[in-house]
Design a protein around this motif. Structure first.
Motif, PDB file in Angstrom:
ATOM      1  N   THR A 145       0.858  -1.183   0.000  1.00  0.00           N
ATOM      2  CA  THR A 145       0.000   0.000   0.000  1.00  0.00           C
ATOM      3  C   THR A 145       0.897   1.237   0.000  1.00  0.00           C
ATOM      4  O   THR A 145       1.858   1.327   0.757  1.00  0.00           O
ATOM      5  CB  THR A 145      -0.905   0.008   1.242  1.00  0.00           C
ATOM      6  OG1 THR A 145      -1.760  -1.139   1.186  1.00  0.00           O
ATOM      7  CG2 THR A 145      -1.747   1.266   1.295  1.00  0.00           C
ATOM      8  N   LEU A 146       0.588   2.197  -0.872  1.00  0.00           N
ATOM      9  CA  LEU A 146       1.438   3.366  -1.067  1.00  0.00           C
ATOM     10  C   LEU A 146       0.812   4.600  -0.429  1.00  0.00           C
ATOM     11  O   LEU A 146      -0.359   4.906  -0.672  1.00  0.00           O
ATOM     12  CB  LEU A 146       1.654   3.612  -2.562  1.00  0.00           C
ATOM     13  CG  LEU A 146       2.237   2.427  -3.346  1.00  0.00           C
ATOM     14  CD1 LEU A 146       2.286   2.743  -4.833  1.00  0.00           C
ATOM     15  CD2 LEU A 146       3.624   2.076  -2.836  1.00  0.00           C
ATOM     16  N   LYS A 147       1.599   5.314   0.364  1.00  0.00           N
ATOM     17  CA  LYS A 147       1.144   6.524   1.044  1.00  0.00           C
ATOM     18  C   LYS A 147       1.922   7.733   0.534  1.00  0.00           C
ATOM     19  O   LYS A 147       3.143   7.694   0.398  1.00  0.00           O
ATOM     20  CB  LYS A 147       1.351   6.405   2.558  1.00  0.00           C
ATOM     21  CG  LYS A 147       0.653   5.214   3.210  1.00  0.00           C
ATOM     22  CD  LYS A 147      -0.852   5.348   3.199  1.00  0.00           C
ATOM     23  CE  LYS A 147      -1.499   4.209   3.982  1.00  0.00           C
ATOM     24  NZ  LYS A 147      -2.988   4.300   3.977  1.00  0.00           N
ATOM     25  N   GLU A 148       1.220   8.825   0.282  1.00  0.00           N
ATOM     26  CA  GLU A 148       1.859  10.081  -0.096  1.00  0.00           C
ATOM     27  C   GLU A 148       1.866  11.003   1.105  1.00  0.00           C
ATOM     28  O   GLU A 148       0.879  11.086   1.846  1.00  0.00           O
ATOM     29  CB  GLU A 148       1.101  10.741  -1.252  1.00  0.00           C
ATOM     30  CG  GLU A 148       1.761  12.007  -1.770  1.00  0.00           C
ATOM     31  CD  GLU A 148       1.004  12.584  -2.949  1.00  0.00           C
ATOM     32  OE1 GLU A 148       0.316  13.614  -2.767  1.00  0.00           O
ATOM     33  OE2 GLU A 148       1.093  11.998  -4.058  1.00  0.00           O
ATOM     34  N   VAL A 149       3.006  11.677   1.319  1.00  0.00           N
ATOM     35  CA  VAL A 149       3.124  12.589   2.457  1.00  0.00           C
ATOM     36  C   VAL A 149       3.245  14.022   1.956  1.00  0.00           C
ATOM     37  O   VAL A 149       3.446  14.277   0.767  1.00  0.00           O
ATOM     38  CB  VAL A 149       4.345  12.232   3.336  1.00  0.00           C
ATOM     39  CG1 VAL A 149       4.192  10.824   3.897  1.00  0.00           C
ATOM     40  CG2 VAL A 149       5.645  12.353   2.547  1.00  0.00           C
ATOM     41  N   VAL A 164      -2.232   6.191  -2.302  1.00  0.00           N
ATOM     42  CA  VAL A 164      -2.127   6.161  -3.759  1.00  0.00           C
ATOM     43  C   VAL A 164      -2.649   4.828  -4.287  1.00  0.00           C
ATOM     44  O   VAL A 164      -2.334   3.765  -3.732  1.00  0.00           O
ATOM     45  CB  VAL A 164      -0.663   6.368  -4.190  1.00  0.00           C
ATOM     46  CG1 VAL A 164      -0.537   6.312  -5.705  1.00  0.00           C
ATOM     47  CG2 VAL A 164      -0.132   7.696  -3.653  1.00  0.00           C
ATOM     48  N   ASP A 165      -3.446   4.882  -5.342  1.00  0.00           N
ATOM     49  CA  ASP A 165      -3.938   3.669  -5.984  1.00  0.00           C
ATOM     50  C   ASP A 165      -2.760   2.940  -6.630  1.00  0.00           C
ATOM     51  O   ASP A 165      -2.111   3.462  -7.536  1.00  0.00           O
ATOM     52  CB  ASP A 165      -4.974   4.036  -7.049  1.00  0.00           C
ATOM     53  CG  ASP A 165      -5.560   2.809  -7.738  1.00  0.00           C
ATOM     54  OD1 ASP A 165      -5.206   1.673  -7.356  1.00  0.00           O
ATOM     55  OD2 ASP A 165      -6.365   2.995  -8.675  1.00  0.00           O
ATOM     56  N   ARG A 166      -2.474   1.734  -6.164  1.00  0.00           N
ATOM     57  CA  ARG A 166      -1.305   1.015  -6.653  1.00  0.00           C
ATOM     58  C   ARG A 166      -1.585   0.177  -7.895  1.00  0.00           C
ATOM     59  O   ARG A 166      -0.657  -0.442  -8.444  1.00  0.00           O
ATOM     60  CB  ARG A 166      -0.754   0.113  -5.549  1.00  0.00           C
ATOM     61  CG  ARG A 166      -1.643  -1.077  -5.232  1.00  0.00           C
ATOM     62  CD  ARG A 166      -1.099  -1.880  -4.073  1.00  0.00           C
ATOM     63  NE  ARG A 166      -1.962  -3.020  -3.781  1.00  0.00           N
ATOM     64  CZ  ARG A 166      -2.051  -3.603  -2.609  1.00  0.00           C
ATOM     65  NH1 ARG A 166      -1.322  -3.154  -1.600  1.00  0.00           N
ATOM     66  NH2 ARG A 166      -2.848  -4.631  -2.425  1.00  0.00           N
ATOM     67  N   GLU A 167      -2.820   0.122  -8.338  1.00  0.00           N
ATOM     68  CA  GLU A 167      -3.177  -0.769  -9.443  1.00  0.00           C
ATOM     69  C   GLU A 167      -2.381  -0.473 -10.706  1.00  0.00           C
ATOM     70  O   GLU A 167      -2.084  -1.367 -11.488  1.00  0.00           O
ATOM     71  CB  GLU A 167      -4.682  -0.678  -9.736  1.00  0.00           C
ATOM     72  CG  GLU A 167      -5.554  -1.270  -8.641  1.00  0.00           C
ATOM     73  CD  GLU A 167      -5.234  -2.727  -8.370  1.00  0.00           C
ATOM     74  OE1 GLU A 167      -5.118  -3.495  -9.341  1.00  0.00           O
ATOM     75  OE2 GLU A 167      -5.074  -3.098  -7.192  1.00  0.00           O
ATOM     76  N   ARG A 168      -2.014   0.788 -10.931  1.00  0.00           N
ATOM     77  CA  ARG A 168      -1.272   1.155 -12.134  1.00  0.00           C
ATOM     78  C   ARG A 168       0.158   1.591 -11.817  1.00  0.00           C
ATOM     79  O   ARG A 168       0.816   2.222 -12.650  1.00  0.00           O
ATOM     80  CB  ARG A 168      -1.997   2.270 -12.881  1.00  0.00           C
ATOM     81  CG  ARG A 168      -3.371   1.841 -13.429  1.00  0.00           C
ATOM     82  CD  ARG A 168      -3.969   2.906 -14.307  1.00  0.00           C
ATOM     83  NE  ARG A 168      -4.255   4.122 -13.549  1.00  0.00           N
ATOM     84  CZ  ARG A 168      -4.540   5.297 -14.111  1.00  0.00           C
ATOM     85  NH1 ARG A 168      -4.555   5.428 -15.426  1.00  0.00           N
ATOM     86  NH2 ARG A 168      -4.803   6.343 -13.356  1.00  0.00           N
ATOM     87  N   ILE A 169       0.658   1.238 -10.626  1.00  0.00           N
ATOM     88  CA  ILE A 169       1.995   1.637 -10.205  1.00  0.00           C
ATOM     89  C   ILE A 169       2.958   0.456 -10.325  1.00  0.00           C
ATOM     90  O   ILE A 169       2.692  -0.635  -9.814  1.00  0.00           O
ATOM     91  CB  ILE A 169       1.997   2.148  -8.753  1.00  0.00           C
ATOM     92  CG1 ILE A 169       1.021   3.326  -8.609  1.00  0.00           C
ATOM     93  CG2 ILE A 169       3.390   2.538  -8.322  1.00  0.00           C
ATOM     94  CD1 ILE A 169       1.397   4.537  -9.430  1.00  0.00           C
ATOM     95  N   TRP A 170       4.078   0.695 -11.008  1.00  0.00           N
ATOM     96  CA  TRP A 170       5.139  -0.299 -11.130  1.00  0.00           C
ATOM     97  C   TRP A 170       6.437   0.302 -10.593  1.00  0.00           C
ATOM     98  O   TRP A 170       6.625   1.518 -10.656  1.00  0.00           O
ATOM     99  CB  TRP A 170       5.350  -0.703 -12.596  1.00  0.00           C
ATOM    100  CG  TRP A 170       4.271  -1.572 -13.158  1.00  0.00           C
ATOM    101  CD1 TRP A 170       2.948  -1.247 -13.281  1.00  0.00           C
ATOM    102  CD2 TRP A 170       4.419  -2.878 -13.695  1.00  0.00           C
ATOM    103  NE1 TRP A 170       2.262  -2.281 -13.853  1.00  0.00           N
ATOM    104  CE2 TRP A 170       3.145  -3.305 -14.129  1.00  0.00           C
ATOM    105  CE3 TRP A 170       5.509  -3.734 -13.863  1.00  0.00           C
ATOM    106  CZ2 TRP A 170       2.927  -4.552 -14.703  1.00  0.00           C
ATOM    107  CZ3 TRP A 170       5.304  -4.982 -14.448  1.00  0.00           C
ATOM    108  CH2 TRP A 170       4.021  -5.383 -14.848  1.00  0.00           C
TER     109      TRP A 170
END
Length: 242
Positions: A145-149, A164-170
């Motif tokens: 799970t990705l968090k933006e600060v 952050v939605d990780r579905e399109r994150i590589w």
């Protein structure tokens, strides 16, 4: 029946090894540190030096090491392996390495010395897509799970502004491969860029120039070693892979 004529090697490789590696702790530069007795840089180089499609490998080294490399590295210098001094930033090192490669290397791979476990399968896949005329980046899909600060000076415990939605994150890795003409054109355009800061990898250089870049699914074993803890993980991985 005569056998087909083998194609000439057309791949040039730049291995970026010019960093100081301060986050790995005190001692010699991290690229020269051993993993189960084998220097990290040597592990990274082996996959490329022995590849039949590779014309030449150029390693970018910290100032002073081109003239006085470690013994185990210096004895490898020859027609297939050369050294050049790196620059202040990654882009400077890549430019230096690219200039040193022979003109008949029409496909260029860039690889981090800090990734000692790259596989032949990943290298082959990146080369194939670069030969098809696009940029190719070894990568793995984000699983955490990705968090933006928030921006600015971070406190000891940074505050989350959103998930952050990780579905399109590589997660981009290396090698990254490109047709030479594409990479050179992208770097030529980069010289005129004044906003956006320094690109973090060569794929971003090409992205900014408007060239197509694709992702090549890679293995999580192709991890980047940055800290002392990473080296401990690498030791365990090396034992498993040998």
């Amino acid at each position: 029946m005569s056998s087909p004529v083998a194609s000439q090697p057309d791949v040039g490789v730049v291995v970026v090894a010019a960093g100081a590696g301060v986050r790995a702790g005190p001692g010699e530069p991290k690229q020269f540190r051993p993993i189960l007795g084998v220097p990290m840089l040597l592990r990274a180089l082996r996959a490329f030096i022995g590849h039949p499609d590779v014309r030449q490998v150029i390693v970018t080294l910290p100032p002073g090491y081109v003239e006085r490399p470690p013994d185990w590295l210096g004895k490898l210098r020859g027609e297939r392996l050369g050294f050049v001094p790196g620059g202040a930033q990654r882009v400077d090192s890549v430019r230096s390495g690219l200039r040193a490669l022979p003109a008949d290397a029409t496909i260029i791979l860039i690889h981090d010395a800090a990734r000692p476990f790259v596989s032949r399968e990943t290298i082959d896949a990146v080369i194939a897509r670069a030969r098809a005329g696009v940029g190719a980046v070894a990568a793995i899909p984000a699983s955490d799970t990705l968090k933006e600060v928030g921006q600015g000076t971070q406190p000891v415990t940074p505050r989350v502004t959103r998930t952050v939605d990780r579905e399109r994150i590589w997660r981009a890795q290396t090698p990254q491969g490109f047709p030479r003409a594409m990479l050179q054109a992208a770097y030529a355009q980069l010289g005129a860029v004044t906003n956006g800061g320094a690109p973090s990898d060569d794929a971003e250089v090409c992205e900014r120039a408007g060239f197509p870049v694709e992702l090549i699914p890679d293995s999580p074993y192709n991890l980047k070693l940055t800290t002392a803890d990473d080296f401990r993980i690498a030791e365990a991985l090396a034992r498993e892979l040998r």
